[in-house]
Design a protein around this motif. Structure first.
Motif, PDB file in Angstrom:
ATOM      1  N   LYS A 160      15.725   8.884 -48.312  1.00  0.00           N
ATOM      2  CA  LYS A 160      15.091   9.993 -48.577  1.00  0.00           C
ATOM      3  C   LYS A 160      14.660  11.459 -48.079  1.00  0.00           C
ATOM      4  N   TYR A 161      14.885  11.103 -47.007  1.00  0.00           N
ATOM      5  CA  TYR A 161      14.237  12.226 -45.839  1.00  0.00           C
ATOM      6  C   TYR A 161      14.353  11.690 -43.857  1.00  0.00           C
ATOM      7  N   VAL A 162      14.510  12.869 -43.358  1.00  0.00           N
ATOM      8  CA  VAL A 162      14.422  12.947 -41.877  1.00  0.00           C
ATOM      9  C   VAL A 162      13.475  13.393 -41.707  1.00  0.00           C
ATOM     10  N   ALA A 163      12.597  12.736 -40.714  1.00  0.00           N
ATOM     11  CA  ALA A 163      11.917  13.982 -39.624  1.00  0.00           C
ATOM     12  C   ALA A 163      12.524  13.998 -38.562  1.00  0.00           C
ATOM     13  N   THR A 164      12.179  14.966 -37.516  1.00  0.00           N
ATOM     14  CA  THR A 164      12.021  15.027 -36.215  1.00  0.00           C
ATOM     15  C   THR A 164      11.399  15.537 -35.554  1.00  0.00           C
ATOM     16  N   ALA A 165      11.067  14.840 -34.259  1.00  0.00           N
ATOM     17  CA  ALA A 165       9.942  15.582 -33.329  1.00  0.00           C
ATOM     18  C   ALA A 165      10.259  16.268 -32.217  1.00  0.00           C
ATOM     19  N   VAL A 166       9.024  17.100 -31.821  1.00  0.00           N
ATOM     20  CA  VAL A 166       9.431  18.520 -31.019  1.00  0.00           C
ATOM     21  C   VAL A 166       8.128  18.025 -29.724  1.00  0.00           C
ATOM     22  N   LEU A 167       8.334  17.236 -28.894  1.00  0.00           N
ATOM     23  CA  LEU A 167       6.510  17.418 -27.880  1.00  0.00           C
ATOM     24  C   LEU A 167       6.905  18.315 -26.464  1.00  0.00           C
ATOM     25  N   LYS A 168       5.449  19.323 -27.248  1.00  0.00           N
ATOM     26  CA  LYS A 168       4.937  20.219 -25.912  1.00  0.00           C
ATOM     27  C   LYS A 168       4.329  19.469 -25.645  1.00  0.00           C
ATOM     28  N   LYS A 169       3.743  19.787 -24.776  1.00  0.00           N
ATOM     29  CA  LYS A 169       2.361  19.364 -23.957  1.00  0.00           C
ATOM     30  C   LYS A 169       1.406  18.973 -24.192  1.00  0.00           C
TER      31      LYS A 169
ATOM     32  N   ILE B 165       6.903  18.440 -35.909  1.00  0.00           N
ATOM     33  CA  ILE B 165       7.733  17.355 -36.368  1.00  0.00           C
ATOM     34  C   ILE B 165       7.787  18.278 -38.684  1.00  0.00           C
ATOM     35  N   SER B 166       9.269  18.303 -38.452  1.00  0.00           N
ATOM     36  CA  SER B 166       9.777  19.301 -39.487  1.00  0.00           C
ATOM     37  C   SER B 166      10.180  17.572 -40.020  1.00  0.00           C
ATOM     38  N   ILE B 167      10.564  18.100 -42.053  1.00  0.00           N
ATOM     39  CA  ILE B 167      11.132  16.891 -43.356  1.00  0.00           C
ATOM     40  C   ILE B 167      11.909  17.696 -43.250  1.00  0.00           C
ATOM     41  N   TYR B 168      13.048  17.254 -43.170  1.00  0.00           N
ATOM     42  CA  TYR B 168      14.400  17.231 -44.316  1.00  0.00           C
ATOM     43  C   TYR B 168      14.688  16.323 -45.243  1.00  0.00           C
ATOM     44  N   ASP B 169      15.282  16.914 -46.209  1.00  0.00           N
ATOM     45  CA  ASP B 169      15.217  16.625 -47.598  1.00  0.00           C
ATOM     46  C   ASP B 169      16.799  15.708 -47.101  1.00  0.00           C
ATOM     47  N   THR B 170      17.434  14.456 -47.132  1.00  0.00           N
ATOM     48  CA  THR B 170      18.994  14.018 -46.422  1.00  0.00           C
ATOM     49  C   THR B 170      19.754  14.892 -47.737  1.00  0.00           C
ATOM     50  N   ALA B 171      19.331  14.855 -49.060  1.00  0.00           N
ATOM     51  CA  ALA B 171      20.518  15.413 -50.157  1.00  0.00           C
ATOM     52  C   ALA B 171      20.815  16.888 -50.144  1.00  0.00           C
TER      53      ALA B 171
ATOM     54  N   GLY C 285      19.366  18.836 -47.441  1.00  0.00           N
ATOM     55  CA  GLY C 285      19.928  18.818 -46.031  1.00  0.00           C
ATOM     56  C   GLY C 285      18.604  19.929 -45.446  1.00  0.00           C
ATOM     57  N   LYS C 286      17.479  20.512 -46.586  1.00  0.00           N
ATOM     58  CA  LYS C 286      16.493  21.371 -46.216  1.00  0.00           C
ATOM     59  C   LYS C 286      15.883  21.123 -45.349  1.00  0.00           C
ATOM     60  N   LYS C 287      15.099  21.947 -44.591  1.00  0.00           N
ATOM     61  CA  LYS C 287      13.880  21.783 -44.117  1.00  0.00           C
ATOM     62  C   LYS C 287      12.388  21.793 -45.359  1.00  0.00           C
ATOM     63  N   ILE C 288      11.542  21.125 -45.693  1.00  0.00           N
ATOM     64  CA  ILE C 288      10.561  20.939 -46.918  1.00  0.00           C
ATOM     65  C   ILE C 288       9.419  21.097 -46.254  1.00  0.00           C
ATOM     66  N   HIS C 289       8.868  20.965 -44.929  1.00  0.00           N
ATOM     67  CA  HIS C 289       7.414  20.615 -44.522  1.00  0.00           C
ATOM     68  C   HIS C 289       7.349  20.219 -42.984  1.00  0.00           C
ATOM     69  N   THR C 290       6.789  21.212 -42.309  1.00  0.00           N
ATOM     70  CA  THR C 290       6.917  20.834 -41.143  1.00  0.00           C
ATOM     71  C   THR C 290       5.195  21.575 -40.379  1.00  0.00           C
ATOM     72  N   GLU C 291       4.233  19.866 -39.686  1.00  0.00           N
ATOM     73  CA  GLU C 291       3.300  19.624 -38.911  1.00  0.00           C
ATOM     74  C   GLU C 291       3.451  19.622 -37.974  1.00  0.00           C
ATOM     75  N   THR C 292       2.087  20.136 -37.672  1.00  0.00           N
ATOM     76  CA  THR C 292       1.769  19.728 -35.646  1.00  0.00           C
ATOM     77  C   THR C 292       0.866  19.169 -35.858  1.00  0.00           C
ATOM     78  N   VAL C 293       0.949  18.290 -35.266  1.00  0.00           N
ATOM     79  CA  VAL C 293      -0.170  17.323 -34.818  1.00  0.00           C
ATOM     80  C   VAL C 293      -0.219  17.456 -33.089  1.00  0.00           C
ATOM     81  N   LYS C 294      -1.948  18.366 -32.816  1.00  0.00           N
ATOM     82  CA  LYS C 294      -2.217  18.644 -31.592  1.00  0.00           C
ATOM     83  C   LYS C 294      -3.551  17.424 -31.216  1.00  0.00           C
ATOM     84  N   ASN C 295      -3.531  17.654 -29.997  1.00  0.00           N
ATOM     85  CA  ASN C 295      -4.723  17.046 -29.149  1.00  0.00           C
ATOM     86  C   ASN C 295      -4.777  16.911 -27.569  1.00  0.00           C
ATOM     87  N   SER C 296      -6.058  17.283 -27.240  1.00  0.00           N
ATOM     88  CA  SER C 296      -6.860  17.507 -25.945  1.00  0.00           C
ATOM     89  C   SER C 296      -6.518  17.017 -24.526  1.00  0.00           C
TER      90      SER C 296
END
Length: 119
Positions: free
Chosen positions: A44-53, A58-64, A66-77
């Motif tokens: 039902k969903y696909v996610a993309t990852a874009v790595l930074k330093k 992470i962006s999550i899309y509804d496959t039916a 095609g719209k982006k439904i959520h974006t989350e950024t995971v950070k760590n030092s």
């Protein structure tokens, strides 16, 4: 599947196995898809990852739709976590995403982050 990891163009090639038809939805930006495209457990969903330093977006899309439904950024030092493409697991029924970073990198260990997204 992404069109090409080495020549990313910001689209996704999908096959609807029930109707045997192809769809090619576009991601919100051309940079999405180069660091991984991940499908949910029931498709039902696909996610993309874009790595930074020192983060991964992470962006999550509804496959039916095609719209982006959520974006989350995971950070760590510790930037070591972002030197390798993460493993992303998307659970359809619960609307939860699990991000695994640093797997197989001895100097970092494994970092696991979870977040919920709107279904």
């Amino acid at each position: 599947m992404p069109q090409s990891f080495d020549k990313n163009n910001g689209t996704l090639l999908m096959l609807d196995t029930a109707s045997n038809t192809e769809k090619t939805p576009s991601f919100a930006s051309r940079s999405e898809g180069k660091d991984g495209v991940f499908c949910s457990d029931h498709g039902k969903y696909v996610a993309t990852a874009v790595l930074k330093k020192s983060s991964v977006k992470i962006s999550i899309y509804d496959t039916a739709s095609g719209k982006k439904i959520h974006t989350e950024t995971v950070k760590n030092s510790n930037s070591t976590y972002f030197q390798r493409i993460p493993q992303i697991l998307i659970l359809d029924k619960s609307g939860r995403c699990v991000v695994v970073l640093g797997r197989g990198i001895d100097k970092a260990g494994t970092l696991i982050k979870t977040f919920d997204f709107k279904r």
